[in-house]
Design a protein around this motif. Structure first.
Motif, PDB file in Angstrom:
ATOM      1  N   VAL B 241       7.741   5.691   9.461  1.00 40.12           N
ATOM      2  CA  VAL B 241       7.340   5.086  10.749  1.00 40.12           C
ATOM      3  C   VAL B 241       7.417   3.564  10.719  1.00 40.12           C
ATOM      4  O   VAL B 241       7.392   2.914  11.760  1.00 40.12           O
ATOM      5  CB  VAL B 241       5.933   5.521  11.211  1.00 40.12           C
ATOM      6  CG1 VAL B 241       5.834   7.041  11.293  1.00 40.12           C
ATOM      7  CG2 VAL B 241       4.825   4.951  10.329  1.00 40.12           C
ATOM      8  N   GLY B 242       7.503   2.982   9.513  1.00 44.55           N
ATOM      9  CA  GLY B 242       7.563   1.529   9.424  1.00 44.55           C
ATOM     10  C   GLY B 242       6.188   0.885   9.373  1.00 44.55           C
ATOM     11  O   GLY B 242       5.936  -0.104  10.048  1.00 44.55           O
ATOM     12  N   ALA B 243       5.306   1.478   8.578  1.00 42.75           N
ATOM     13  CA  ALA B 243       3.967   0.903   8.408  1.00 42.75           C
ATOM     14  C   ALA B 243       3.861   0.265   7.027  1.00 42.75           C
ATOM     15  O   ALA B 243       4.544   0.675   6.091  1.00 42.75           O
ATOM     16  CB  ALA B 243       2.908   1.991   8.544  1.00 42.75           C
ATOM     17  N   GLU B 244       3.002  -0.728   6.910  1.00 39.41           N
ATOM     18  CA  GLU B 244       2.793  -1.357   5.614  1.00 39.41           C
ATOM     19  C   GLU B 244       1.349  -1.229   5.155  1.00 39.41           C
ATOM     20  O   GLU B 244       0.936  -1.830   4.177  1.00 39.41           O
ATOM     21  CB  GLU B 244       3.197  -2.840   5.673  1.00 39.41           C
ATOM     22  CG  GLU B 244       4.673  -3.003   5.982  1.00 39.41           C
ATOM     23  CD  GLU B 244       5.196  -4.396   5.690  1.00 39.41           C
ATOM     24  OE1 GLU B 244       4.371  -5.333   5.616  1.00 39.41           O
ATOM     25  OE2 GLU B 244       6.422  -4.541   5.548  1.00 39.41           O
ATOM     26  N   VAL B 278       8.070  -2.396  -2.822  1.00 39.01           N
ATOM     27  CA  VAL B 278       7.919  -1.229  -3.691  1.00 39.01           C
ATOM     28  C   VAL B 278       9.224  -0.925  -4.427  1.00 39.01           C
ATOM     29  O   VAL B 278      10.276  -0.777  -3.797  1.00 39.01           O
ATOM     30  CB  VAL B 278       7.473   0.008  -2.866  1.00 39.01           C
ATOM     31  CG1 VAL B 278       7.474   1.262  -3.731  1.00 39.01           C
ATOM     32  CG2 VAL B 278       6.092  -0.222  -2.258  1.00 39.01           C
ATOM     33  N   LEU B 279       9.162  -0.877  -5.743  1.00 39.44           N
ATOM     34  CA  LEU B 279      10.315  -0.583  -6.612  1.00 39.44           C
ATOM     35  C   LEU B 279      11.516  -1.466  -6.275  1.00 39.44           C
ATOM     36  O   LEU B 279      12.669  -1.023  -6.303  1.00 39.44           O
ATOM     37  CB  LEU B 279      10.716   0.903  -6.505  1.00 39.44           C
ATOM     38  CG  LEU B 279       9.650   1.920  -6.915  1.00 39.44           C
ATOM     39  CD1 LEU B 279      10.137   3.335  -6.643  1.00 39.44           C
ATOM     40  CD2 LEU B 279       9.276   1.769  -8.393  1.00 39.44           C
ATOM     41  N   PHE B 283      10.545  -2.321   1.207  1.00 35.06           N
ATOM     42  CA  PHE B 283       9.384  -1.588   1.716  1.00 35.06           C
ATOM     43  C   PHE B 283       8.107  -2.005   0.977  1.00 35.06           C
ATOM     44  O   PHE B 283       8.065  -1.999  -0.250  1.00 35.06           O
ATOM     45  CB  PHE B 283       9.635  -0.085   1.527  1.00 35.06           C
ATOM     46  CG  PHE B 283       8.458   0.795   1.827  1.00 35.06           C
ATOM     47  CD1 PHE B 283       7.937   0.879   3.119  1.00 35.06           C
ATOM     48  CD2 PHE B 283       7.868   1.561   0.823  1.00 35.06           C
ATOM     49  CE1 PHE B 283       6.853   1.708   3.386  1.00 35.06           C
ATOM     50  CE2 PHE B 283       6.789   2.388   1.096  1.00 35.06           C
ATOM     51  CZ  PHE B 283       6.279   2.462   2.383  1.00 35.06           C
ATOM     52  N   SER B 284       7.098  -2.415   1.743  1.00 36.24           N
ATOM     53  CA  SER B 284       5.814  -2.807   1.147  1.00 36.24           C
ATOM     54  C   SER B 284       4.718  -1.904   1.679  1.00 36.24           C
ATOM     55  O   SER B 284       4.757  -1.493   2.841  1.00 36.24           O
ATOM     56  CB  SER B 284       5.488  -4.264   1.495  1.00 36.24           C
ATOM     57  OG  SER B 284       6.475  -5.117   0.976  1.00 36.24           O
ATOM     58  N   LEU B 285       3.752  -1.621   0.832  1.00 32.19           N
ATOM     59  CA  LEU B 285       2.668  -0.746   1.280  1.00 32.19           C
ATOM     60  C   LEU B 285       1.394  -0.992   0.488  1.00 32.19           C
ATOM     61  O   LEU B 285       1.419  -1.076  -0.734  1.00 32.19           O
ATOM     62  CB  LEU B 285       3.081   0.729   1.107  1.00 32.19           C
ATOM     63  CG  LEU B 285       2.016   1.768   1.477  1.00 32.19           C
ATOM     64  CD1 LEU B 285       1.703   1.730   2.971  1.00 32.19           C
ATOM     65  CD2 LEU B 285       2.456   3.169   1.069  1.00 32.19           C
TER      66      LEU B 285
END
Lengths: 254, 543
Positions: B241-244, B278-279, B283-285
């Motif tokens: 969904v494109g959430a962080e 992330v990796l 993408f960040s979360l």
């Protein structure tokens, strides 16, 4: 209600078969009002942000569930029905539920407005023994309840006479949240809220102290927006132009 | 989140939220007193007076009602009366129904019969019982050996086109037919697609871990034993969904689940699976745990959002739905623990595997909490389509060798069905066809010889206790119905069935949320199938 700005796309819907156009952001309740259709409300007041808690303005919009017109935005192509057997049964039932906890003599309290619950009950033909407080039974005014529509009567909520200006009858409070929004949002006095949960919920001042000991500044807004006999003026005999002169505004409709 | 956490912190520091503490907090934060009052009086976790050194909380709800005599808390209070520094209180379903009759002593779950001994062992200070010994179980839903965990997320992040990858995930979930396992059963793939399509930013992912339906404890076990699948499910949802930002909204009784999730989040952080980039991808979360200050209603998704926004947990009028206007007005993907935990397995092994994992044409696996009158209550992971009767056998059969009388297939809010429906395959549609629902996947078993009106009364009372009080029909309707049923139980006066039907109509048609809709369902279903047990009920079809 918002006025039209140039270039803004209007929303077209129909209410009880009549076409109406409103600006984006308008609610079904507002659209109905444009057509002169008055939906019953107890918790709504056009000056306040709607909360949709009394459920009396429920309408059918072709979805499985009914929807509260005061909070539901109008949508393009919506077909709204404001009356049906189902809706009438729900409205009557909701009023009966409220009346089963409502003091039969609450409408004796001096109000700057009418007692909207008692008026609505009369309008819907709900059989309920509203009466004047006589003092003969030794009961305090505003404490006796009667069953309504077979729904057992409740009792036991407190009276709060600590304020010099406003009398609080919690038994007559229907938790419409109008006083809360009047106090916190309109007047920005930020004294009133809800305390407790479920059936034990009541309106409260500050940390649930008696009104007279709270930071209330006696502005009167809560009494003014209260639709029932829960918040009334102390030592006031009713509006001067009231023919009966007894302050029992709203009584005549019975 | 800040204000509720401030209150939690203050309570932990001072032992309670007394008037002086609240006034101090009000002036320190510039928050009006009425707002603090509204929160402190609404959430059961907050107290305004100090707790005694030892508190026994006795569960009063469905599965424990079936396991114990009436008024167990009163009896225990009498037995332990006068013990200094000890309080006995009643509590709503504690989420450990396999221990029924269950209690908690200073937060440690136990069986009621062991509570007094545990309490006296704690009188000299909390020994900090670990109680962590438990057989390692193998769960079919876990597609990984330990070294392979987060394989689906890794593969997604390595994909040359995150957009294609996200769409592939949505397609797979839609094709799998996975539905929400929290109770409402909304199609998961469609929900992910809708939130993905929203333009507003930022977006959020919320894992609804506020499992509180009486009879339901499967999410607790999933979080305790498969926390990596929950965390990966949240991460995949955020990726799609494109959430962080992800939030796990956890009920406060689930201390062990919290510890397991915290340990898992730490592992994921160390492995570079959380945080910025992330990796090495774009993408960040971040994921954080928010502990609920209590109450069944917080499992309702918009009440949950209200709590996260530091208000009383009162459900919002819908629409708009959280997918469009959720946390802080932003698009929010909210899924139940089990739903999220099933996602990695489906994506790892593929949709055909998921579809063949069920039985007789039913797709997938299902975690079911089994409680009530069975020999071995617990969480069972079954192929969807397994018959209720077979699951009862898996759970050791009806306790005491008794015959089956009735069962609730989906927790307290699902309609009771009589024993001759025990052949029903467990799946959404099949249970609905029989007039009940899958709900939260909680099978509550009732043995022959159990009177059903007291059980229905217990359930209606639960909804009365847990009603938030926001809307008129639920606040008043659940109370009036409870009063009427209790009067019938006490004195045998017939129920005025026309009034019960009216209350059911009002609750079902005019309430704001699902709590009100379902509050009288169990009573109505008892009247329908066992009219001889409900004095006054009429043969007319309930509205």
């Amino acid at each position: 209600m918002a006025t039209r700005r140039s270039g803004e796309q209007m929303i077209s819907l129909s209410i009880d078969g009549r076409a109406v156009q409103v600006l984006p952001g308008a609610t079904i309740w507002e659209a109905a009002r444009l057509l002169g259709i008055g939906l019953p409300v107890l918790c709504h007041d056009p000056r306040l942000e709607p909360v949709g808690v009394c459920r009396l303005c429920l309408v059918e919009v072709g979805e499985p569930k009914l929807t509260a017109a005061c909070v539901r935005g109008a949508e393009d192509g919506m077909e709204v029905r404001t009356s049906s057997e189902r809706l009438e049964a729900c409205r009557r039932g909701l009023v009966e539920l409220l009346l089963s906890d409502y003091p039969v003599d609450a409408s004796d309290r001096p109000k700057t407005g009418s007692d909207a619950l008692v008026e609505l009950a009369a309008e819907l033909g709900v059989d309920w023994p509203a009466r004047r407080w006589s003092g003969e039974t030794g009961e305090a005014p505003g404490s006796r309840t009667e069953p309504a529509g077979g729904i057992p009567a409740g009792d036991g909520r407190a009276l709060d006479g600590t304020s010099k200006v406003i009398f609080v009858d919690h038994q007559a409070c229907i938790l419409c949240d109008r006083c809360i929004r009047g106090c916190d949002d309109l007047q920005v006095n930020e004294v009133m809220g809800r305390t407790g949960k479920g059936y034990q919920t009541s309106i409260a001042f500050d940390l649930d102290v008696p009104m007279g000991e709270s930071t209330c500044v006696s502005c009167g807004e809560c009494e003014k927006v209260c639709p029932t006999g829960a918040l009334s003026l102390v030592g006031w005999e009713g509006p001067p132009n009231d023919a009966a002169g007894s302050g029992d505004v709203g009584w005549e409709v019975l | 989140m800040r204000l509720i956490r401030e209150l939690e912190g203050l309570q932990a520091e001072r032992g309670c939220l007394d008037e002086a503490s609240l006034r101090e907090l009000s002036s320190r934060l510039g928050v009006p007193l009425y707002r603090l009052e509204g929160l402190v009086s609404f959430y059961p976790h907050f107290r305004t007076e100090p707790a005694p050194p030892v508190t026994i909380s006795v569960c009063r709800d469905m599965s424990c009602h079936l396991a114990g005599p009436e008024h167990v808390a009163d009896a225990l209070r009498e037995e332990l009366g006068g013990t200094e520094g000890l309080a006995v209180e009643e509590a709503s379903c504690l989420g450990c129904c396999e221990l029924a009759p269950a209690a908690r002593v200073n937060g440690h779950p136990c069986q009621l019969q062991d509570s007094a001994e545990l309490a006296s062992s704690m009188a000299g200070g909390d020994p900090g019982l670990g109680g962590d010994e438990r057989d390692e179980r193998e769960w079919k839903s876990d597609p990984y050996g330990e070294a392979e965990r987060y394989g689906v997320l890794r593969a997604a992040l390595e994909s040359p086109s995150p957009t294609d990858e996200a769409e592939r995930i949505v397609d797979a979930l839609q094709e799998s037919g996975l539905r929400g396992m929290g109770g409402a059963g909304f199609p998961t793939g469609l929900k992910w697609k809708l939130v993905r399509g929203e333009e507003a930013r930022p977006k959020y992912v919320v894992c609804n871990a506020d499992e509180s339906e009486p009879g339901t404890f499967k999410d607790r076990v999933i979080m305790e034993e498969l926390p990596h699948l929950v965390v990966e499910g949240i991460a995949l949802g955020a990726f799609v969904v494109g959430a962080e930002k992800g939030i796990i909204y956890l009920r406060h009784e689930y201390g062990r689940a919290k510890a397991a999730l915290e340990a898992e989040l730490d592992r994921a952080r160390v492995a570079g699976l959380l945080g910025s980039g992330v990796l090495g991808s774009d993408f960040s979360l971040e994921i954080e745990i928010f502990v609920s200050p209590g109450g069944y209603i917080l499992g309702e998704e918009t009440a949950l959002l209200e709590a996260l926004e530091d208000r009383r947990g009162e459900p919002r009028n819908k629409p708009p739905f959280p997918g469009q206007v959720g946390l802080r007005g932003r698009p929010t993907l909210m899924n139940n623990v089990e739903t999220l935990a099933l996602v990695p397995g489906i994506l790892r092994r593929g949709v055909p595997w998921w579809q063949s994992a069920g039985r007789d044409g039913h797709a997938g696996l299902k975690f079911i909490s089994v409680s009530g009158h069975v020999e071995k209550p617990g969480v069972y992971e079954i192929p969807t389509g397994t018959a209720v009767a077979e699951l009862i056998e898996l759970a050791g059969g009806v306790s005491g060798g008794r015959a089956l009388k009735a069962f609730a297939p989906g927790g307290a809010s699902s309609n009771f069905l009589p024993a001759d429906h025990a052949d029903v395959p467990i799946d959404f549609a099949t249970i609905e066809e029989r007039g009940s629902m899958m709900g939260s996947g909680a099978l509550v078993v009732v043995a022959e010889g159990t009177p059903l009106l007291p059980l229905a009364a217990n359930v209606v009372r639960f909804f009365r206790n847990e009603s938030c009080g926001k809307c008129v029909p639920c606040r008043l309707g659940t109370q009036k119905a409870t009063e009427m049923i209790e009067a019938t139980l006490e004195s045998g006066v017939p129920l005025d069935w026309s009034v019960i039907r009216k209350l059911n109509l009002l609750l079902g048609e005019t309430s704001i949320c699902g709590l009100g809709y379902v509050a009288l369902n169990p009573l109505i279903s008892v009247a329908e199938h066992w009219p001889e047990e409900v004095p006054g009920c009429s043969a007319e079809a309930p509205e």
